[in-house]
Design an enzyme around this catalytic site. Structure first.
Site, PDB file in Angstrom:
ATOM      1  N   ASN A   1      28.531 -22.814   3.539  1.00 54.63           N
ATOM      2  CA  ASN A   1      29.084 -23.177   4.841  1.00 54.63           C
ATOM      3  C   ASN A   1      30.241 -24.132   4.543  1.00 54.63           C
ATOM      4  O   ASN A   1      30.024 -25.297   4.244  1.00 54.63           O
ATOM      5  CB  ASN A   1      27.985 -23.868   5.666  1.00 54.63           C
ATOM      6  CG  ASN A   1      28.452 -24.243   7.053  1.00 54.63           C
ATOM      7  OD1 ASN A   1      29.619 -24.082   7.396  1.00 54.63           O
ATOM      8  ND2 ASN A   1      27.534 -24.766   7.854  1.00 54.63           N
TER       9      ASN A   1
ATOM     10  N   ARG B   1      28.936 -18.564   6.081  1.00 52.19           N
ATOM     11  CA  ARG B   1      29.139 -18.748   7.509  1.00 52.19           C
ATOM     12  C   ARG B   1      30.631 -18.542   7.782  1.00 52.19           C
ATOM     13  O   ARG B   1      31.470 -19.209   7.181  1.00 52.19           O
ATOM     14  CB  ARG B   1      28.734 -20.162   7.891  1.00 52.19           C
ATOM     15  CG  ARG B   1      28.904 -20.402   9.359  1.00 52.19           C
ATOM     16  CD  ARG B   1      28.439 -21.768   9.718  1.00 52.19           C
ATOM     17  NE  ARG B   1      28.431 -21.917  11.154  1.00 52.19           N
ATOM     18  CZ  ARG B   1      28.011 -22.997  11.763  1.00 52.19           C
ATOM     19  NH1 ARG B   1      27.557 -24.011  11.072  1.00 52.19           N
ATOM     20  NH2 ARG B   1      28.035 -23.050  13.071  1.00 52.19           N
TER      21      ARG B   1
ATOM     22  N   GLU C   1      20.485 -22.620  10.668  1.00 53.26           N
ATOM     23  CA  GLU C   1      21.522 -21.585  10.522  1.00 53.26           C
ATOM     24  C   GLU C   1      21.561 -21.033   9.099  1.00 53.26           C
ATOM     25  O   GLU C   1      21.812 -19.850   8.891  1.00 53.26           O
ATOM     26  CB  GLU C   1      22.896 -22.176  10.892  1.00 53.26           C
ATOM     27  CG  GLU C   1      23.026 -22.426  12.390  1.00 53.26           C
ATOM     28  CD  GLU C   1      23.902 -23.612  12.729  1.00 53.26           C
ATOM     29  OE1 GLU C   1      23.585 -24.747  12.284  1.00 53.26           O
ATOM     30  OE2 GLU C   1      24.887 -23.419  13.451  1.00 53.26           O
TER      31      GLU C   1
ATOM     32  N   GLY D   1      24.805 -30.615  18.800  1.00 60.06           N
ATOM     33  CA  GLY D   1      25.077 -31.316  17.537  1.00 60.06           C
ATOM     34  C   GLY D   1      26.401 -32.029  17.699  1.00 60.06           C
ATOM     35  O   GLY D   1      26.779 -32.388  18.814  1.00 60.06           O
TER      36      GLY D   1
ATOM     37  N   ARG E   1      35.490 -33.457  20.704  1.00 55.48           N
ATOM     38  CA  ARG E   1      36.223 -32.408  21.438  1.00 55.48           C
ATOM     39  C   ARG E   1      36.014 -32.555  22.942  1.00 55.48           C
ATOM     40  O   ARG E   1      34.925 -32.939  23.377  1.00 55.48           O
ATOM     41  CB  ARG E   1      35.726 -31.020  21.010  1.00 55.48           C
ATOM     42  CG  ARG E   1      36.179 -30.630  19.618  1.00 55.48           C
ATOM     43  CD  ARG E   1      35.575 -29.298  19.198  1.00 55.48           C
ATOM     44  NE  ARG E   1      34.693 -29.460  18.059  1.00 55.48           N
ATOM     45  CZ  ARG E   1      33.854 -28.540  17.607  1.00 55.48           C
ATOM     46  NH1 ARG E   1      33.785 -27.368  18.194  1.00 55.48           N
ATOM     47  NH2 ARG E   1      33.093 -28.776  16.561  1.00 55.48           N
TER      48      ARG E   1
ATOM     49  N   HIS F   1      28.355 -20.715  17.617  1.00 58.05           N
ATOM     50  CA  HIS F   1      26.989 -21.182  17.298  1.00 58.05           C
ATOM     51  C   HIS F   1      25.986 -20.030  17.330  1.00 58.05           C
ATOM     52  O   HIS F   1      24.783 -20.244  17.512  1.00 58.05           O
ATOM     53  CB  HIS F   1      26.511 -22.277  18.291  1.00 58.05           C
ATOM     54  CG  HIS F   1      27.176 -23.597  18.089  1.00 58.05           C
ATOM     55  ND1 HIS F   1      27.553 -24.403  19.130  1.00 58.05           N
ATOM     56  CD2 HIS F   1      27.496 -24.267  16.963  1.00 58.05           C
ATOM     57  CE1 HIS F   1      28.117 -25.518  18.659  1.00 58.05           C
ATOM     58  NE2 HIS F   1      28.087 -25.438  17.345  1.00 58.05           N
TER      59      HIS F   1
HETATM   60  P1  ADP Z   1      26.542 -30.698  13.083  1.00 58.70           P
HETATM   61  O1  ADP Z   1      26.942 -30.179  14.435  1.00 58.70           O
HETATM   62  O2  ADP Z   1      27.604 -31.482  12.421  1.00 58.70           O
HETATM   63  O3  ADP Z   1      25.835 -29.697  12.219  1.00 58.70           O
HETATM   64  P2  ADP Z   1      23.997 -31.948  13.738  1.00 58.70           P
HETATM   65  O4  ADP Z   1      23.415 -30.780  14.440  1.00 58.70           O
HETATM   66  O5  ADP Z   1      23.305 -32.462  12.539  1.00 58.70           O
HETATM   67  O6  ADP Z   1      25.513 -31.798  13.375  1.00 58.70           O
HETATM   68  O7  ADP Z   1      24.128 -33.125  14.810  1.00 58.70           O
HETATM   69  C1  ADP Z   1      24.791 -34.287  14.455  1.00 58.70           C
HETATM   70  C2  ADP Z   1      24.738 -35.265  15.615  1.00 58.70           C
HETATM   71  O8  ADP Z   1      23.381 -35.483  15.998  1.00 58.70           O
HETATM   72  C3  ADP Z   1      25.298 -36.603  15.209  1.00 58.70           C
HETATM   73  O9  ADP Z   1      26.619 -36.706  15.643  1.00 58.70           O
HETATM   74  C4  ADP Z   1      24.429 -37.588  15.958  1.00 58.70           C
HETATM   75  O10 ADP Z   1      25.163 -38.080  17.053  1.00 58.70           O
HETATM   76  C5  ADP Z   1      23.291 -36.786  16.525  1.00 58.70           C
HETATM   77  N1  ADP Z   1      21.968 -37.354  16.193  1.00 58.70           N
HETATM   78  C6  ADP Z   1      21.278 -37.276  15.047  1.00 58.70           C
HETATM   79  N2  ADP Z   1      20.112 -37.933  15.132  1.00 58.70           N
HETATM   80  C7  ADP Z   1      20.053 -38.448  16.390  1.00 58.70           C
HETATM   81  C8  ADP Z   1      19.110 -39.226  17.121  1.00 58.70           C
HETATM   82  N3  ADP Z   1      17.978 -39.629  16.565  1.00 58.70           N
HETATM   83  N4  ADP Z   1      19.408 -39.549  18.384  1.00 58.70           N
HETATM   84  C9  ADP Z   1      20.561 -39.160  18.956  1.00 58.70           C
HETATM   85  N5  ADP Z   1      21.478 -38.420  18.334  1.00 58.70           N
HETATM   86  C10 ADP Z   1      21.242 -38.061  17.064  1.00 58.70           C
END
Ligand code: ADP
Length: 394
Positions: A9, A94, A380, A211, A242, A182
Site C-alpha cells: 500500500n 492497493r 484492507e 479514518g 480534507r 475505500h
Molecule cells: P488511515 O485513514 O490513515 O488508514 P486510520 O483508519 O488508522 O487511518 O485512522 C486514523 C485516525 O484515527 C487518526 O487520525 C486518529 O484521529 C483516529 N483515532 C485513532 N485512535 C483513536 C481514538 N482512540 N479515538 C479517536 N480517534 C482515534
C-alpha cells in the site's frame, strides 16, 4: 510448499507492506508488516511481527538520495529473507483508481498498467504512488505475479443514477462521474458482517469508514449502491485535512476573488481543511477530543453532524436501514464520535447502549434497538491478500 503473498500500500511518502503466508486455503495468515516512511526526506524502514515486536529497523540520512525503487528493493530483500520457508508467489497492490471499467481485482500486465496510468488525472495525489512500486517490482522481480486491487471496484454495482453528476452529458461520458473509494474496506466489512449477522448483511446497511480519510457507503444485499465519496476522495465527509463536500461556488470564489491558483486551491482543499482547518489545532481526532478549545469542539461537532446527515441520505438512497457499522481508526475507537452520531439518529431506529459504546463492543445498541449498530475492525490488507490469491488461482 507454503505460499507467501506480499501486500503493498504505497503513498507519496511511505510504502506500507504486509506479508501473508497461506496454506493453500482462503485464509492467508499475517506474518509480518511494516513500512518505509519518510521517502524523499529521511527514509526509515521498520518491520514488525504480528504482536508488534520490532523485527528490523533501518534509518538513512536526509541526504542519502535514495529513490523509491531502492527502498522497495530493500523492503523486498527483507521480505525474501523472512519467508520462513514459504515461496513468494505474488504481490497485491492497493490501487486507488480502477476507472469506470474495473469492478474486480486484476492481474498486472503492460496493457493494464498503461490503462491505470491513464487514470492518474482522476487521482493525481494517489495513483502515481500506487503504480510506482508495481513498475519497480516488475523490474526487480519480472516473474512475480502482481495484482491490482482497486478502491473503486466495490462501487461498480452502483446504479447509474448514483454515479451521475448533473453536468453536461459530454463530461459524464469522458469520466466525470462518481466512482467512490475505500472499496476494499467496505468489501471486507460486508464479508465480516455476513459472518457476524447474516440476516442484517442481507439487508440495507450503512458503513461508516472513519479514518484520516473518511467516507460512508450504502450496501444493499451485500452490494454497494451509493457512497459519499465521488469523482475524487475529496467529496462527502470532512476528514483529517480534507474539506469533504463543498459548494463548487467556493472554488470559483477562491479562483476569482482570492486570486488563488489551482495548486494553492488543491493544497487548501486536501491538506489544510477538514478537522485541521476548522479546529486550527490538529487533524487527529484524539487531540481534538482531549482539547478544551471551543474550535476543537466545533470541528468534532461538524464531523459528527455531517455523518448524521449522510446517514439519513444513504438510508434514503436505499429506502430503508437495517444496520449501521462503524470502522477504521475513529469508527473503531472513538465512543464520543459514535455517541454523537447515534444519539441524533433515534428517528432511524437507533437506540444506543452507552456502556457497550464506551467499551467499543461489537454491538453498541440496546437489544430493543430496531437498527443494530456494529463496531467492526476493518482489514484492507487482508482483503488484498485474499483477492491476490484468488486472482493467482484464476
Ligand atoms: P488511515 O485513514 O490513515 O488508514 P486510520 O483508519 O488508522 O487511518 O485512522 C486514523 C485516525 O484515527 C487518526 O487520525 C486518529 O484521529 C483516529 N483515532 C485513532 N485512535 C483513536 C481514538 N482512540 N479515538 C479517536 N480517534 C482515534
Amino acid at each position: 510448499m507454503k505460499e507467501g503473498i506480499l501486500v503493498i500500500n504505497a503513498g507519496s511518502s511511505s510504502i506500507k507492506f504486509s506479508l501473508y503466508v497461506g496454506n493453500g486455503d482462503d485464509k492467508p495468515v499475517l506474518k509480518s508488516k511494516g513500512q518505509v516512511e519518510g521517502i524523499n526526506v529521511a527514509p526509515h524502514f521498520i518491520a514488525q511481527g504480528v504482536d508488534g515486536t520490532v523485527l528490523a529497523e533501518q534509518r538513512w540520512p536526509a541526504d542519502s538520495n535514495l529513490l523509491h525503487q531502492d527502498l522497495l528493493k530493500h523492503l523486498i530483500d527483507w521480505v525474501e529473507d523472512h519467508l520462513d520457508g514459504a515461496r513468494l508467489v505474488a504481490a497485491g497492490h492497493r490501487v486507488v483508481h480502477g476507472g469506470p471499467r474495473w469492478s474486480a481485482p486484476a492481474r498486472i500486465t503492460d496493457e493494464l498498467l498503461d490503462e491505470l496510468e491513464s487514470f492518474v488525472p482522476l487521482a493525481p495525489l494517489h495513483q502515481p504512488h500506487n503504480l510506482a512500486p508495481i513498475r519497480a517490482l516488475s523490474r526487480i522481480h519480472p516473474d512475480l505475479t502482481q495484482v491490482a486491487c482497486f478502491d473503486t471496484a466495490f462501487h461498480r454495482t452502483n446504479p447509474k443514477v448514483a454515479e451521475t453528476f448533473a453536468l453536461p452529458r459530454e463530461l459524464t461520458d469522458e469520466g466525470v462521474r462518481r466512482y467512490g473509494f475505500h472499496g476494499l474496506s467496505y468489501e471486507y466489512i460486508a464479508r465480516r458482517l455476513k459472518e457476524i449477522a447474516p440476516d442484517k448483511a442481507a439487508g440495507k446497511v450503512v458503513v461508516c469508514h472513519l479514518g484520516s480519510g473518511a467516507s460512508m457507503c450504502a450496501i444493499d444485499s451485500g452490494r454497494s449502491v451509493a457512497s459519499t465519496m465521488g469523482f475524487t476522495a475529496l467529496d462527502g465527509l470532512p476528514m483529517g485535512t480534507r474539506t469533504g463536500a463543498l459548494d463548487a461556488g467556493v472554488v470559483l470564489y477562491l479562483l476569482q476573488q482570492k486570486g488563488m491558483n489551482a495548486a494553492e486551491i488543491e493544497t487548501l482543499l486536501y491538506k489544510k481543511s477538514g478537522l485541521l482547518g476548522v479546529s486550527g489545532i490538529s487533524n487527529d481526532m484524539r487531540v481534538l477530543l482531549d482539547s478544551t478549545d471551543a474550535h476543537a469542539a466545533e470541528a468534532v461537532d461538524l464531523f459528527c453532524y455531517r455523518i448524521r446527515r449522510e446517514l439519513g441520505s444513504l438510508a434514503g438512497a436505499m429506502g430503508g436501514l437495517d444496520a449501521v457499522v462503524f470502522t477504521a481508526g475513529i469508527g473503531e475507537r472513538s465512543a464520543p464520535v459514535r455517541g454523537k452520531v447515534c444519539n441524533g439518529a433515534g428517528w432511524l431506529g437507533i437506540e444506543l447502549d452507552d456502556s457497550a459504546n464506551a467499551a467499543n463492543a461489537e454491538v453498541i445498541t440496546a437489544p430493543t434497538s430496531r437498527v443494530p449498530v456494529f463496531v467492526i475492525p476493518t482489514d484492507e490488507e487482508m482483503m488484498i491478500a485474499k483477492h491476490t490469491r484468488a486472482v493467482l488461482l484464476s
